[in-house]
Design a protein around this motif. Structure first.
Motif, PDB file in Angstrom:
ATOM      1  N   ARG A 118       8.959   3.991   3.740  1.00 19.20           N
ATOM      2  CA  ARG A 118       9.771   5.295   4.133  1.00 19.20           C
ATOM      3  C   ARG A 118      11.205   4.976   4.862  1.00 19.20           C
ATOM      4  O   ARG A 118      12.181   5.393   4.848  1.00 19.20           O
ATOM      5  CB  ARG A 118       8.847   5.926   5.033  1.00 19.20           C
ATOM      6  N   VAL A 119      11.105   3.666   5.611  1.00 16.63           N
ATOM      7  CA  VAL A 119      12.069   3.454   6.041  1.00 16.63           C
ATOM      8  C   VAL A 119      13.054   2.285   5.560  1.00 16.63           C
ATOM      9  O   VAL A 119      12.942   2.211   4.386  1.00 16.63           O
ATOM     10  CB  VAL A 119      11.933   2.836   7.970  1.00 16.63           C
ATOM     11  N   LYS A 120      13.338   1.264   6.282  1.00 19.56           N
ATOM     12  CA  LYS A 120      14.248   0.379   5.596  1.00 19.56           C
ATOM     13  C   LYS A 120      13.634  -0.570   4.932  1.00 19.56           C
ATOM     14  O   LYS A 120      12.466  -0.978   5.291  1.00 19.56           O
ATOM     15  CB  LYS A 120      15.064  -0.620   6.795  1.00 19.56           C
ATOM     16  N   PHE A 123      12.178  -3.606   6.615  1.00 19.86           N
ATOM     17  CA  PHE A 123      10.867  -3.616   7.585  1.00 19.86           C
ATOM     18  C   PHE A 123       9.608  -4.087   6.515  1.00 19.86           C
ATOM     19  O   PHE A 123       8.909  -4.444   7.204  1.00 19.86           O
ATOM     20  CB  PHE A 123      10.865  -1.975   7.727  1.00 19.86           C
TER      21      PHE A 123
END
Lengths: 360, 330, 234
Positions: A118-120, A123
């Motif tokens: 969902r994020v970078k 990550f």
């Protein structure tokens, strides 16, 4: 790109005929190479082709880097290993173990995917690395369950026992065909070969399907794919789960073949590095690259390390050099080759050849 | 509820988390003396991890480069410092605080110089060709990590090495019924000095202003007339040197080191920067303290969970704040 | 006297050719407006001048010196300031820090700062506030102020009026008029009325080429040409 759309280029043909040749060699390996070590190499190649191809679904087709691929491989291997030891050598243990491995892989992959895709994207690489190292430590700590550092030794189903007779001659002895014993070892090899072939075809079918096209669109331009309406996170999580499940199945197959599962064969970070190297050497974003990368690396692992030992002895008088040529420092050279490849041939062997052929 | 979160926000917001953690642990542990010892251990571990993580976080924030080879700087820092300390064995064991500190200063200086040099090499040779390409960056820095680890194995061998501690850092002081290891106090102090130094440079100097601006918008910093590539290499060198110092301090803390040290710490460092938010120095400190405290409390309360404790902490925090506690403004 | 001249500038972004050979002379002084449809290559032209994209082939000459292929920072040091479309404000820095970063020596020239305060009073009011907390118009003022905090010969400004309230657009026009007394402004603008009110010369970029260049007054009078080049209804 254009090469695959228009008429097949010279490079394209070269790559595909090489892969066909490899497939033929693997298919008849027990007859062609009649020594134990060669069969080990052939089986390892089969398993790693699947493992690397499933990793390529992630890195090559979706552009996300995971360091947890060996973890999923290990789930499948340990699933089969633990059940084979608990339930005794039977097909039920293999199937249940394989399913358990896939199930755990799916759960963990979904959790990691939803948490970090969902994020970078960066990550994701870090979190998979952390998860993989936790899995490795857990495997060595929960020793009553996993055998710890020593791993687990168990027996495979009866069909695969070397003493098992697939075919017998008139005297009731195991039949020889072209000098090859028709025994359980042969059955085991063909179990590995056929399962891996099936898994490979599933993946080949997948990347040629509309899903493969969507994945490429996401890799090329995430924002644009999102704008067109593709649920990027959902697709990525799906592919991550799929590649995890296939890696897990490959692990089960390898566990059945080896009749031993331990951190070194199924979980260690060295295997992850092997996979990375195979993908990069063969070429990211092509299933054929996985085949060629896996073949080259496995052969090199089995045979080139011996050469390093010889070289180390030859240079014994020079400071540091023998240390670096020690077969244990194998990874040092692989690391250097890896860096150079990523710099100069980011498309790998297959990508580079296909491109050359298309131009010329 | 609205009021409560406002009040908490005014009192420091997410910075209250370590205090909350310590409070919760106090209730669970029950014994004040053990709690105090664990808290001090957690804080000093946190500070050492901060040293290792701050460089990674800064480099990522400014350059958008995630250096998987960062842990090589940690390992090399540890081994270089250990080697210098053993070469200066006479000074280390001497009953003179001056000779002790000189040995320590030399060891740390060696680690720093190594970090600076290796950082320069990494940035200009390994990473510069693959700016803006995350995939190849991850692969190449991973390759560099493999090679570095092999070099460590070739140079120092695979067997554990004993690290000599300067004599004046040995032992403990007793405060009431709490015994505090001097080395831990020293590690905490050094980490704190590094944090304050970084904080002042970032917030009070023109270079710091440039770095903070560069974290937000590199292109605009260039358009204002600054060569950001020179800034990059400086930040990379400083970040690597910090990691080497962190590794050196960690070597003294563990007293027995193996080449696996870097890899083990790297996982912790990653978790710290993910929790804290990549690119923020304050976030990194917060993440490091949280991880240090959690590791020590859980290690005492539920040793079986100790391993997974950092992963669990990370999962909880990511579910709550997907970008970490204090992400840098982007 | 020509301040900046672009000669056959071709710029590719990735695999796409965006500029197909832009040739343009920007005279010294006043406001020069670049007009054109969305995606015609106006922003790319500014970015190529600034060295943020590298035009190949083609050349950029500034005050008679070739600046093609120079590093962006060195181009900026030659006296060119850039206000990008997204304003490029450093949100985590205060208004003061944003401005002091743009000074050559880390000090303000007080008379100049007073002039900026007079142009944009809001900046003085929010001097110690972090820039992300400013309104869109205030951010635009900060971006323009940052470009003129030191004397610059040429200021590239990309769509400064986009999304701003009419009152702020008027203030902006006033500011540009004053700035153009002492510097040249190269302005990319979609708002034709705004462009007409401050521009002295103009050019239309269409599909990566200069489709028309000349005095603004002539272009403003020729509605048929406007219709053809800009598809404006008014």
């Amino acid at each position: 790109m254009s090469a695959s759309l228009s008429k097949p280029s010279f490079g394209d043909i070269a790559v595909k005929s090489t892969v066909l040749l490899i497939a033929a060699l693997l298919c008849f390996a027990p007859f062609l190479f009649q020594d134990v070590r060669a069969l080990e190499v052939a089986a390892r190649i089969c398993v790693f082709i699947v493992l690397v191809a499933s990793y390529d679904l992630l890195i090559g087709y979706t552009g996300i880097v995971s360091f947890a691929h060996t973890m999923f491989f290990g789930f499948g291997a340990y699933g089969a290993a633990i059940l084979l030891r608990q339930m005794g050598p039977g097909w039920d243990a293999v199937i249940l173990g394989g399913l358990a491995g896939v199930l755990v892989s799916l759960v963990v992959a979904t959790a990691i995917g939803l948490l970090s895709l969902r994020v970078k994207a960066i990550f994701f690489a870090m979190i998979t690395l952390a998860a993989a190292s936790v899995a490795l430590v857990l495997a060595s700590q929960l020793s009553h369950f996993t055998g710890g550092e020593d791993g687990i030794t168990y027996r495979a189903p009866d069909l695969f026992k070397p003493a098992f007779k697939l075919m017998v001659d008139e005297d009731g002895k195991v039949l020889r065909l072209f000098g090859v014993k028709m025994n359980g070892k042969l059955a085991a090899y063909y179990f590995v070969f056929v399962t891996c072939l099936l898994l490979f075809f599933v993946m080949l079918r997948l990347v040629g399907s509309p899903l493969g096209t969507v994945l490429k669109a996401i890799r090329e331009n995430e924002a644009r794919a999102e704008a067109i309406g593709y649920r990027v996170v959902a697709y990525r999580t799906f592919v991550f789960c799929l590649s995890a499940a296939i890696a897990s199945l490959a692990g089960t197959v390898y566990a059945v073949w080896l009749k031993y599962t331990g951190p070194d064969t199924a979980l260690s970070f060295a295997i992850m590095i092997d996979i990375l190297l195979m993908v990069v050497i063969g070429g990211m974003g092509t299933m054929w690259g996985a085949v060629i990368g896996a073949v080259l690396m496995v052969i090199a692992q089995y045979y080139l390390r011996d050469l390093m030992g010889v070289a180390a002895e030859a240079t014994a008088g020079i400071p540091l050099l023998p240390e670096l040529l020690n077969p244990d420092r194998w990874l040092f050279w692989l690391g250097i080759i890896f860096i150079l490849l990523v710099y100069f041939f980011p498309k790998g062997i297959v990508g580079t050849i296909t491109q050359k052929g298309a131009r010329g | 509820m609205e009021n409560l979160s406002n009040i908490l926000g005014r009192m420091g917001g997410v910075y209250l988390l370590p205090a909350g953690l310590a409070l919760g642990a106090f209730v669970l542990i029950g014994a004040p003396a053990s709690w105090a010892t664990l808290t001090i251990a957690g804080l000093s571990m946190g500070m050492m991890v901060f040293l290792m993580a701050s460089g990674l976080s800064l480099i990522f924030g400014l350059m958008d480069v995630l250096n998987f080879g960062h842990s090589a700087f940690i390992s090399f820092g540890a081994f270089v410092a250990a080697t210098v300390l053993s070469l200066l064995g006479g000074w280390v064991g001497a009953d003179s605080v001056f000779l002790n500190s000189m040995a320590l200063v030399f060891a740390l200086l060696a680690a720093v110089s190594f970090g600076l040099a290796a950082g320069w090499f990494f940035e200009s040779v390994i990473i510069r060709p693959v700016y803006h390409d995350h995939l190849r960056q991850i692969l190449i820095t991973m390759g560099a990590l493999i090679v570095s680890e092999q070099i460590i194995l070739a140079l120092w061998g695979g067997t554990p090495i004993t690290v000599l501690r300067p004599h004046f850092l040995e032992g403990a002081i007793i405060l009431g019924n709490v015994s505090v290891e001097i080395y831990r106090l020293f590690a905490f102090g050094l980490g704190l000095v590094a944090f304050i130094g970084l904080y002042l440079v970032l917030n009070r100097s023109r270079i710091g202003l440039l770095v903070r601006a560069g974290v937000e918008n590199r292109e605009m910093v260039e358009a204002l007339g600054f060569r950001i590539d020179r800034l990059f290499i400086g930040v990379f060198m400083v970040g690597s040197a910090l990691a080497a110092v962190g590794g050196a301090m960690w070597a003294g803390y563990e007293t027995l080191i193996t080449p696996a040290l870097g890899g083990e710490m790297m996982i912790v460092v990653f978790i710290v920067v993910i929790i804290g938010g990549l690119g923020s120095i304050k976030g990194t400190l917060l993440g490091a303290i949280m991880v240090g405290l959690t590791a020590n409390y859980v290690g005492f309360l539920a040793p079986k969970l100790a391993l997974a404790s950092n992963m669990i902490l990370m999962t909880i925090i990511l579910l709550w704040r997907p970008n970490g506690l204090r992400p840098a403004v982007k | 006297m020509t301040l900046l001249s672009l000669n056959n500038m071709k710029t590719d972004i990735g695999q796409y050719a965006v500029l197909h050979g832009v040739t343009l002379d920007i005279p010294e002084g006043g406001v020069f407006v670049l007009l054109g449809r969305n995606g015609a290559g106006k922003t790319t032209t500014l970015r190529s001048i600034m060295g943020l994209w590298n035009p190949t082939p083609g050349s950029v000459t500034f005050r008679g010196a070739d600046i093609t292929g120079l590093h962006t920072a060195d181009i900026a040091r030659k006296g060119i300031a850039y206000v990008p479309e997204n304003m490029g404000i450093f949100g985590g820095l205060t208004v003061e820090e944003n401005l002091i970063l743009a000074t050559d020596k880390g000090r303000f020239d007080q008379p100049r700062l007073k002039r900026i305060y007079a142009l944009f009073p809001a900046l003085e009011q929010f001097w110690t506030k972090q820039a992300w907390s400013l309104s869109g118009g205030q951010k635009q003022m900060l971006a323009v102020a940052r470009a003129i905090i030191e004397p610059r010969a040429l200021i590239l400004i990309d769509e400064p009026t986009k999304g701003l309230a009419p009152s702020i657009v008027a203030a902006m026009a006033e500011a540009f008029r004053e700035i153009s007394q002492s510097a040249t402004i190269l302005l990319v603008e979609q708002n034709f009325h705004f462009a007409k009110s401050i521009g002295r010369d103009m050019a239309v970029i269409d599909d990566g080429l200069v489709a028309h260049a000349g005095p603004m007054a002539d272009f403003a009078a020729d509605t048929e040409l406007q219709e053809r080049l800009l598809s404006l209804s008014a």
